[in-house]
Design an enzyme around this catalytic site. Structure first.
Site, PDB file in Angstrom:
ATOM      1  N   GLY A  15       0.836  -1.211   0.000  1.00  8.42           N
ATOM      2  CA  GLY A  15       0.000   0.000   0.000  1.00  8.42           C
ATOM      3  C   GLY A  15       0.862   1.250   0.000  1.00  8.42           C
ATOM      4  N   ARG A  76       0.964  -5.130  -5.171  1.00  8.71           N
ATOM      5  CA  ARG A  76       1.185  -6.333  -4.364  1.00  8.71           C
ATOM      6  C   ARG A  76       1.313  -7.475  -5.362  1.00  8.71           C
ATOM      7  NH1 ARG A  76      -3.030  -3.751  -0.842  1.00  8.71           N
ATOM      8  NH2 ARG A  76      -1.905  -2.996   0.966  1.00  8.71           N
ATOM      9  N   ASP A 107       5.312  -5.261   5.843  1.00  7.97           N
ATOM     10  CA  ASP A 107       5.877  -6.583   6.165  1.00  7.97           C
ATOM     11  C   ASP A 107       5.806  -7.582   5.005  1.00  7.97           C
ATOM     12  OD1 ASP A 107       3.156  -6.696   6.428  1.00  7.97           O
ATOM     13  OD2 ASP A 107       3.154  -7.677   8.393  1.00  7.97           O
ATOM     14  N   SER A 109       6.144  -6.864   1.862  1.00 10.19           N
ATOM     15  CA  SER A 109       7.243  -6.491   0.960  1.00 10.19           C
ATOM     16  C   SER A 109       8.572  -6.975   1.527  1.00 10.19           C
ATOM     17  CB  SER A 109       7.303  -4.971   0.800  1.00 10.19           C
ATOM     18  OG  SER A 109       6.024  -4.456   0.548  1.00 10.19           O
ATOM     19  N   THR A 130       4.197   2.410   5.566  1.00 10.90           N
ATOM     20  CA  THR A 130       2.783   2.032   5.666  1.00 10.90           C
ATOM     21  C   THR A 130       2.126   2.962   6.678  1.00 10.90           C
ATOM     22  OG1 THR A 130       1.228   0.407   6.585  1.00 10.90           O
ATOM     23  CG2 THR A 130       3.506   0.159   7.253  1.00 10.90           C
ATOM     24  N   ASP A 132      -0.183   2.136   8.620  1.00  8.68           N
ATOM     25  CA  ASP A 132      -0.662   1.360   9.783  1.00  8.68           C
ATOM     26  C   ASP A 132       0.283   1.366  10.976  1.00  8.68           C
ATOM     27  OD1 ASP A 132      -2.793   0.735   8.236  1.00  8.68           O
ATOM     28  OD2 ASP A 132      -2.422  -1.417   8.138  1.00  8.68           O
ATOM     29  N   ASP A 134       2.477  -0.813  11.655  1.00  8.67           N
ATOM     30  CA  ASP A 134       2.408  -2.161  12.240  1.00  8.67           C
ATOM     31  C   ASP A 134       3.700  -2.952  12.066  1.00  8.67           C
ATOM     32  OD1 ASP A 134       2.169  -2.325   9.498  1.00  8.67           O
ATOM     33  OD2 ASP A 134       0.561  -3.799   9.503  1.00  8.67           O
ATOM     34  N   ARG A 176      -5.396  -2.584   9.628  1.00  8.80           N
ATOM     35  CA  ARG A 176      -5.876  -3.935   9.378  1.00  8.80           C
ATOM     36  C   ARG A 176      -5.668  -4.847  10.585  1.00  8.80           C
ATOM     37  NH1 ARG A 176      -3.574  -5.403   3.916  1.00  8.80           N
ATOM     38  NH2 ARG A 176      -1.748  -4.882   5.135  1.00  8.80           N
ATOM     39  N   GLU A 227     -10.325  -0.586  11.702  1.00 12.86           N
ATOM     40  CA  GLU A 227     -10.789  -1.529  10.682  1.00 12.86           C
ATOM     41  C   GLU A 227     -10.665  -2.996  11.151  1.00 12.86           C
ATOM     42  OE1 GLU A 227      -7.899  -1.174   7.647  1.00 12.86           O
ATOM     43  OE2 GLU A 227      -9.195  -1.909   6.069  1.00 12.86           O
ATOM     44  N   GLN A 260      -7.346   8.352   3.858  1.00 11.03           N
ATOM     45  CA  GLN A 260      -6.328   8.375   4.922  1.00 11.03           C
ATOM     46  C   GLN A 260      -4.926   8.103   4.390  1.00 11.03           C
ATOM     47  OE1 GLN A 260      -8.089   5.991   8.530  1.00 11.03           O
ATOM     48  NE2 GLN A 260      -9.192   5.424   6.683  1.00 11.03           N
ATOM     49  N   ARG A 261      -4.835   7.513   3.199  1.00  7.45           N
ATOM     50  CA  ARG A 261      -3.514   7.139   2.674  1.00  7.45           C
ATOM     51  C   ARG A 261      -2.915   8.216   1.766  1.00  7.45           C
ATOM     52  NH1 ARG A 261      -3.898   1.010   1.359  1.00  7.45           N
ATOM     53  NH2 ARG A 261      -3.481   1.586  -0.779  1.00  7.45           N
TER      54      ARG A 261
HETATM   55  O1  F6P Z   1      -1.751  -1.555   5.086  1.00  8.41           O
HETATM   56  C1  F6P Z   1      -2.272  -0.310   4.809  1.00  8.41           C
HETATM   57  C2  F6P Z   1      -3.735  -0.406   4.506  1.00  8.41           C
HETATM   58  O2  F6P Z   1      -4.148   0.897   4.204  1.00  8.41           O
HETATM   59  C3  F6P Z   1      -4.603  -1.037   5.604  1.00  8.41           C
HETATM   60  O3  F6P Z   1      -4.885  -0.157   6.663  1.00  8.41           O
HETATM   61  C4  F6P Z   1      -5.824  -1.448   4.819  1.00  8.41           C
HETATM   62  O4  F6P Z   1      -6.490  -2.506   5.433  1.00  8.41           O
HETATM   63  C5  F6P Z   1      -5.248  -1.871   3.511  1.00  8.41           C
HETATM   64  O5  F6P Z   1      -4.003  -1.202   3.375  1.00  8.41           O
HETATM   65  C6  F6P Z   1      -6.119  -1.580   2.316  1.00  8.41           C
HETATM   66  O6  F6P Z   1      -5.515  -2.095   1.200  1.00  8.41           O
HETATM   67  P1  F6P Z   1      -6.014  -1.839  -0.304  1.00  8.41           P
HETATM   68  O7  F6P Z   1      -5.563  -0.481  -0.710  1.00  8.41           O
HETATM   69  O8  F6P Z   1      -5.353  -2.903  -1.089  1.00  8.41           O
HETATM   70  O9  F6P Z   1      -7.493  -1.937  -0.279  1.00  8.41           O
END
Ligand code: F6P
Length: 328
Positions: A15, A76, A107, A109, A130, A132, A134, A176, A227, A260-261
């Protein structure tokens, strides 16, 4: 003895997150500083398999430190999970003369990078990117700080509606597997409750808490839900449940999703990306491999990739308590 590195490949994978471009810029410019060639790999491991490479010099990364997303694009890659895919990728890297890799991602990647490095004796360095947060071995991943600021701004706006209409809002945020975003924006946005995967509050306690806050004189409420929360109902089911058991509130749901991204990285993420890029390239040049660059106690540090993948990024339990006290 480690081989001399003359050309480094950089890619973004998984992501996207704000700060990835600043990370690419830092890797490219550190290579230029040390007179090493740098090549951008398009769309992560997919581009490695397709052989999509772009030569990058110091000037090629001008004007990107403030841009969200990733100029190298990301993916991915399912094919990279196969031995054939990785073999193809390796042959392309060899043809291009790339002798080391910097992988910016999460992780998944890093798992790919580790397998690839052991199969083909390719030095790799990871930069955690990322929203997250995480990943074990760093207090902050690239994009996390920006995402927190983006979400808090939105919560403030939703609060205007919540208080104007005396409503209860469930706001779902990303995360996630971990509750870092939810916990921090919950405290910063003054949420009544914060539902995170690490702590299952349970439906009874959620209702109890909402009743308590209503009885204490509050006319509106915000519940932040990660989420990956484990309460057993998604936000829409939570709304139905509260509607059924609490007539005092008009309930609404807001799922923030991919907004959010995106966006321009915060000052913190730009500085972090610059530091991580320098550390990643210089560590490779020192002959190190299979590490992730991280921020620990405000110092750039290296964590073996396998630990970064397997280790658990823990939430700050003190914040849970602070949140409880703040909602008194
Ligand atoms: O890992 C980052 C993230 O934004 C998670 O918070 C979310 O669950 C996931 O990616 C969403 O992925 P995609 O963009 O593939 O829907």
């Amino acid at each position: 003895m480690s081989k001399t590195i003359k050309k480094i490949g950089v890619l973004t994978s998984g992501g996207d997150s704000p700060g990835m471009n600043a990370g690419i810029r830092a890797v490219v410019r550190t290579c230029a500083f040390h007179n090493i060639e740098c090549v951008g790999i398009v769309q992560g491991y997919q581009g490695m398999i397709r052989g999509e490479f772009i030569p990058m010099d110091a000037r090629s990364v001008k004007g990107i430190i403030n841009k969200g997303g990733t100029i190298l694009k990301t993916a991915r890659s399912k094919e990279f999970r196969t031995k054939e895919g990785r073999q193809k990728a390796y042959e392309n890297l060899q043809q291009e003369g790339i002798d080391a890799l910097v992988v910016i991602g999460g992780d998944g990647s890093f798992t790919g990078a580790m397998i690839f490095s052991s199969e083909f004796d390719m030095p790799v360095m990871g930069i955690p990117g990322t929203i997250d947060n995480d990943i074990f071995g760093t207090t902050h991943t690239l994009g996390y700080d920006t995402a927190l600021n983006t979400v808090v701004e939105v919560i403030d706006k939703i609060r205007d509606t919540a208080s104007s209409h005396d409503r209860l809002f469930f706001i779902e945020v990303m995360g996630r597997d971990v509750g870092h975003i939810a916990l921090n924006v919950g405290v910063a946005g003054g949420a009544e409750e914060i539902l995170i995967p690490e702590e299952n509050l349970g439906l009874d306690r959620l209702l109890e808490s909402l009743h308590r806050s209503k009885n204490s004189g509050k006319s509106s409420s915000i519940v932040v839900v990660a989420e990956g929360d484990k309460i057993g109902k998604n936000v829409f089911e939570l709304k139905d449940y509260v509607d059924e058991h609490m007539s005092e509130y008009e309930v609404r749901v807001s799922v923030l999703g991919h907004m959010q991204r995106g966006g321009s990285p915060s000052c913190f993420d730009r500085v972090l990306a610059s530091r991580m890029g320098v550390k990643a390239v210089e560590s490779l040049l020192e002959g190190k491999s299979n590490f992730m660059v991280g921020l620990l106690n405000d110092v750039m540090s290296l964590t073996p990739l396998d630990q970064a993948i397997k280790g658990q990024s823990k939430i700050n339990l003190e914040l849970l308590r602070v949140s409880d006290i703040m909602t008194t």
